[in-house]
Design a protein around this motif. Sequence first.
Motif, PDB file in Angstrom:
ATOM      1  N   LEU A   6      30.841  51.336  41.952  1.00 36.26           N
ATOM      2  CA  LEU A   6      30.825  50.987  40.529  1.00 36.26           C
ATOM      3  C   LEU A   6      29.831  51.872  39.780  1.00 36.26           C
ATOM      4  CD1 LEU A   6      30.899  47.381  39.295  1.00 36.26           C
ATOM      5  CD2 LEU A   6      29.211  48.872  38.338  1.00 36.26           C
ATOM      6  N   GLU A   7      28.692  52.132  40.419  1.00 39.68           N
ATOM      7  CA  GLU A   7      27.687  52.969  39.777  1.00 39.68           C
ATOM      8  C   GLU A   7      28.196  54.392  39.592  1.00 39.68           C
ATOM      9  OE1 GLU A   7      24.015  52.533  41.951  1.00 39.68           O
ATOM     10  OE2 GLU A   7      23.962  50.446  41.266  1.00 39.68           O
TER      11      GLU A   7
ATOM     12  N   LEU B  35      35.909  52.722  35.094  1.00 43.27           N
ATOM     13  CA  LEU B  35      35.690  51.298  35.351  1.00 43.27           C
ATOM     14  C   LEU B  35      36.634  50.451  34.485  1.00 43.27           C
ATOM     15  CD1 LEU B  35      34.141  49.187  36.887  1.00 43.27           C
ATOM     16  CD2 LEU B  35      32.289  49.332  35.235  1.00 43.27           C
ATOM     17  N   THR B  36      36.859  50.905  33.241  1.00 40.64           N
ATOM     18  CA  THR B  36      37.794  50.181  32.370  1.00 40.64           C
ATOM     19  C   THR B  36      39.185  50.172  32.995  1.00 40.64           C
ATOM     20  OG1 THR B  36      36.502  50.981  30.519  1.00 40.64           O
ATOM     21  CG2 THR B  36      38.633  50.026  29.989  1.00 40.64           C
ATOM     22  N   THR B  37      39.603  51.315  33.550  1.00 36.34           N
ATOM     23  CA  THR B  37      40.917  51.381  34.209  1.00 36.34           C
ATOM     24  C   THR B  37      40.927  50.415  35.397  1.00 36.34           C
ATOM     25  OG1 THR B  37      40.790  53.717  33.700  1.00 36.34           O
ATOM     26  CG2 THR B  37      42.648  53.022  35.067  1.00 36.34           C
ATOM     27  N   ALA B  38      39.831  50.425  36.165  1.00 34.98           N
ATOM     28  CA  ALA B  38      39.782  49.541  37.329  1.00 34.98           C
ATOM     29  C   ALA B  38      39.887  48.076  36.897  1.00 34.98           C
ATOM     30  CB  ALA B  38      38.483  49.767  38.097  1.00 34.98           C
ATOM     31  N   LEU B  39      39.253  47.771  35.758  1.00 38.90           N
ATOM     32  CA  LEU B  39      39.254  46.380  35.286  1.00 38.90           C
ATOM     33  C   LEU B  39      40.642  45.903  34.870  1.00 38.90           C
ATOM     34  CD1 LEU B  39      35.912  46.325  33.268  1.00 38.90           C
ATOM     35  CD2 LEU B  39      36.477  44.843  35.183  1.00 38.90           C
ATOM     36  N   ALA B  40      41.525  46.871  34.625  1.00 36.12           N
ATOM     37  CA  ALA B  40      42.889  46.487  34.253  1.00 36.12           C
ATOM     38  C   ALA B  40      43.679  46.045  35.486  1.00 36.12           C
ATOM     39  CB  ALA B  40      43.585  47.651  33.561  1.00 36.12           C
ATOM     40  N   GLY B  41      43.178  46.400  36.686  1.00 41.81           N
ATOM     41  CA  GLY B  41      43.901  46.063  37.913  1.00 41.81           C
ATOM     42  C   GLY B  41      43.355  44.795  38.561  1.00 41.81           C
ATOM     43  N   ASN B  42      43.877  44.509  39.753  1.00 45.98           N
ATOM     44  CA  ASN B  42      43.423  43.334  40.493  1.00 45.98           C
ATOM     45  C   ASN B  42      42.277  43.737  41.415  1.00 45.98           C
ATOM     46  OD1 ASN B  42      45.407  41.693  39.381  1.00 45.98           O
ATOM     47  ND2 ASN B  42      46.904  42.427  40.883  1.00 45.98           N
ATOM     48  N   VAL B  43      41.049  43.514  40.954  1.00 45.69           N
ATOM     49  CA  VAL B  43      39.902  43.959  41.747  1.00 45.69           C
ATOM     50  C   VAL B  43      38.925  42.814  41.983  1.00 45.69           C
ATOM     51  CG1 VAL B  43      39.833  46.401  41.133  1.00 45.69           C
ATOM     52  CG2 VAL B  43      38.814  44.738  39.596  1.00 45.69           C
ATOM     53  N   VAL B  44      38.179  42.933  43.100  1.00 37.60           N
ATOM     54  CA  VAL B  44      36.988  42.094  43.238  1.00 37.60           C
ATOM     55  C   VAL B  44      35.805  43.053  43.302  1.00 37.60           C
ATOM     56  CG1 VAL B  44      38.029  40.206  44.534  1.00 37.60           C
ATOM     57  CG2 VAL B  44      36.967  42.052  45.769  1.00 37.60           C
ATOM     58  N   PHE B  45      34.677  42.588  42.855  1.00 39.32           N
ATOM     59  CA  PHE B  45      33.467  43.403  42.922  1.00 39.32           C
ATOM     60  C   PHE B  45      32.547  42.787  43.964  1.00 39.32           C
ATOM     61  CE2 PHE B  45      35.232  44.048  38.753  1.00 39.32           C
ATOM     62  CZ  PHE B  45      35.198  45.436  38.624  1.00 39.32           C
TER      63      PHE B  45
END
Length: 910
Positions: free
Chosen positions: A597-598, A605-615
Amino acid sequence: MSTDVSEEDNLKQLEQRPPHAESADSVIARLGTSAETGLANAEACERLKQFGRNTLQTAESVRWHQVLMRQFTDVLIVILVVAGLVSLAVGETTDAIAIFAIVVLNGLLGFAQEWKAERSLAALRQMLAPRCRVIRDGDEKELDAELLVPGDIVQIETGDRVPADLRLIRCMNLKMDESALTGESEASGKAIETLDASTDLAERTNMVWTGTAAAGGRGLGIVVATGQNTEFGRIAELTETIDRDTTPLQQKLSVLGKQLGVAAIVISIIVAITGWWMGKPLMEMFFTAVSLAVAVVPEGLPAVVTLTLALGVREMVRRKALLRRLRAAEGLGAATVICTDKTGTLTQNQMTVQRIWLVAGEVDVTGVGYDPAGHFEASGRKFDYRQRNDLMTLLRSGLQCNHARLKKQSDGWQPIGEPTESAIVVAAHKAWIDPNEQAEPVNEFSFSSDRKRMTVVTREAGKSVAHTKGAPEVLLPRCTEIFDGDAVRPMTPQDHQNATAAIESMAGRGLRTLAIARREVCEGDDCDEERVESDLTLLGIVGMMDPPRVEVPEAIKLAGAAGIRVFMITGDSPVTASAIARQIGLDIDEAIVGSQLEAMDDEALTTALAGNVVFARTTPEHKLRIVKLLQAQGHIVGMTGDGVNDAPALKKADIGIAMGKRGTDVAKGAADIVLTDDNFSSIIGAVEEGRRQYDNIQKFVRYLLSSNTGEVVAIFLNILIGGPLLFLPVQILWMNLVTDGLTAVALGLEPAEKDTMHRPPRRPDESVLTKSGMAMIAALGTYVGLASLWLFHHYLDDADPKSIAIAQTVAFTGIIVVEKINVLNFRSLSAPIWTIGFWSNPWVLVAIASTISLQVAAVYVPAMQSILHTVPLSLADWGLIVVVSLPVFVLVECIKAIGWIVRPKGGEPG
Ligand code: ATP
């Protein structure tokens, strides 16, 4: 224990010999207590009587007379008082009395509503009261901070807010955030050494002050001042309170109210002047103008909104969400994203060590929960743990580096402390390791979500030994040696590979993993964090089960149906996080860890947030970044947190959600709501409640405005067609203030509609009055107005001047009846009544029944007849009124029924 501590003596002594200039032992002796056993309960009760409760004077406790006065400061009330005075001046004494009586009655009703709201908020304030951990009668217990007395021994840990002024008597790397008191943002280190009497407040390192918070480490202190005698009490007034700043909706409504007020005054003046110019009597025009002004403005609205929100706060408590800010309910109703942590929120936080990896191979641990019944198995066979030095060494270090304890109570074994640590204590119990034989700790580097590790340094056989536990990814790189049960040897790449494979396999099963290590340190080095926590000897890896909460999968489904996205943001490992995510029904394509993430820029990160992710393996700063990015995309974000470093993310989020059980005081202080059961499904329950409240406010706003529109339409058209005075000002006051308010409050109690959680969140910028809302108000208002106008003219007989009295009474009663029937249209803005159930909100029926009864009294009780200028009605008159009123409900029902049948499922209500 001594009881000869008189308040005066004590205070005098404190003044002469401030506790920072006295040794810890001397403060303990003077205050007649003991560091080990604390005060006796009886002594504490005595001192509570002497010193009073440990509370600060609340800055904003509202007095009843202030609330009452507020009811009479409205511009409209002033206009009415003027109207009353004018009536008095022109000899219309009864009118004047009536106007004043209604103004008073309205004030009392408004007061009753607001006072009830105040009371429920005050009761909730009590629930937000801080608690602390004290030692009393030799026992460690949780106590209401209010009950603390001088001499109490209080424990302070990272994230705790200090409940009273304390002289420290033990201290391990304790760092305090004293910005609330001194303005200094850098955390200040603490110690126990005696200081010079002249030392400045900010430099008194052996004291911690009320209202400040522990940023790291732990300590033990003796209470030297409580309540107003504390430093904070002297300089400021601080209180745990519900923030009552107006919600965005209340602001929008107050703007609307003001606009309507201005419109009312302008319209009234124009109408009055025009009428007078056309030859109507001045007095009649004056009263018409006042009537119009009263008719335009929905007077009861602010009180009804306040009461609905306050009652809603209570409903939220039932749903296990304590609101710290009133505006949070509205935010929850509009939430589009919920970011939640995993441990304890999605999972049960009931940890059990199930597997332990050691160099010699893996060991399974049997038993569940905190009951220490269970044994150790290797390859499915029970073995004698006493023969396994590697296992015993790991468990001993796990127990040393630990604050938790187990207590046997009547209802079974209960953990005291954090579940992760309690699980290790239970495993050590299974190997019969006596926790009382632990070495005395000399230093500690506390756990935090940033560090993801913790170390306790002890003195054992003349040597300093560091015991460390933490996330394997964090600890493994710090290990250079490994213990195989017989000897310590250098750690080989193969050892590393074996450990990693074991971690992956445990995490794949959803186990939470923790590495345990130790090392010997030179005495001079035991305060140097970096040195102590490097070159460690790995003892093994512990895998613990934390099963998902059973109700969470259902809540996740509900969130999906309600158009709310759920992100899991956890400090745990990506493999464990993904495994748990799958178990609770979250669609996961990718797990992103903190370091990845860093490395991502905002766009990635915005693109990643559009998908199904866990952090996973995140720190609180990552949470903050995720909130900011989601908000930049227009999302309304709910974010959970419990740690001391979560405060910025909780503050930044639209709805900061702290954990009531697990959360630190600092996290709770920063949050908008506190979950009393730490449960994710309570968040979704609170969202539903937030949506219900917003829906209901919309319902009664529309209802009140449609009633007012009806009155204006009737009065206005009547002037246009040249009719005599339709409603007297007192009559309009009666219908607006006395009868409408009750009905609106009842609409505010409407239960949630079935589709509440099956439609997308409302747009946050949505105006209170949507186009469809305005159309509804205009259409229904016109019906109400025309119905009463028709009744008036139907009874008006030009040849009979007396007919005006009966015409006015029928029109007046008619408009009230049609408005009450009209209420039913607003119980749902789209669903026909058969789908929501006619009886499902009995309050509306009670309100209708009592309003109609009041109107019956208004028409037949002689005293009220003279006040409200009414005459008795016949049964036939009532019959006609009902016939004219009923279509307003029947027609709307037909339209709703058609809309309901043809409407695509999940659509938004009008
Ligand atoms: P969540 O963020 O979902 O609450 P979490 O509890 O795993 O999950 P953190 O509290 O940040 O998140 O913990 C991160 C990691 O630190 C854990 O996975 C564990 O390996 C380790 N850890 C947790 N508690 C302790 C502790 N008391 N001492 C040492 N290490 C710990």
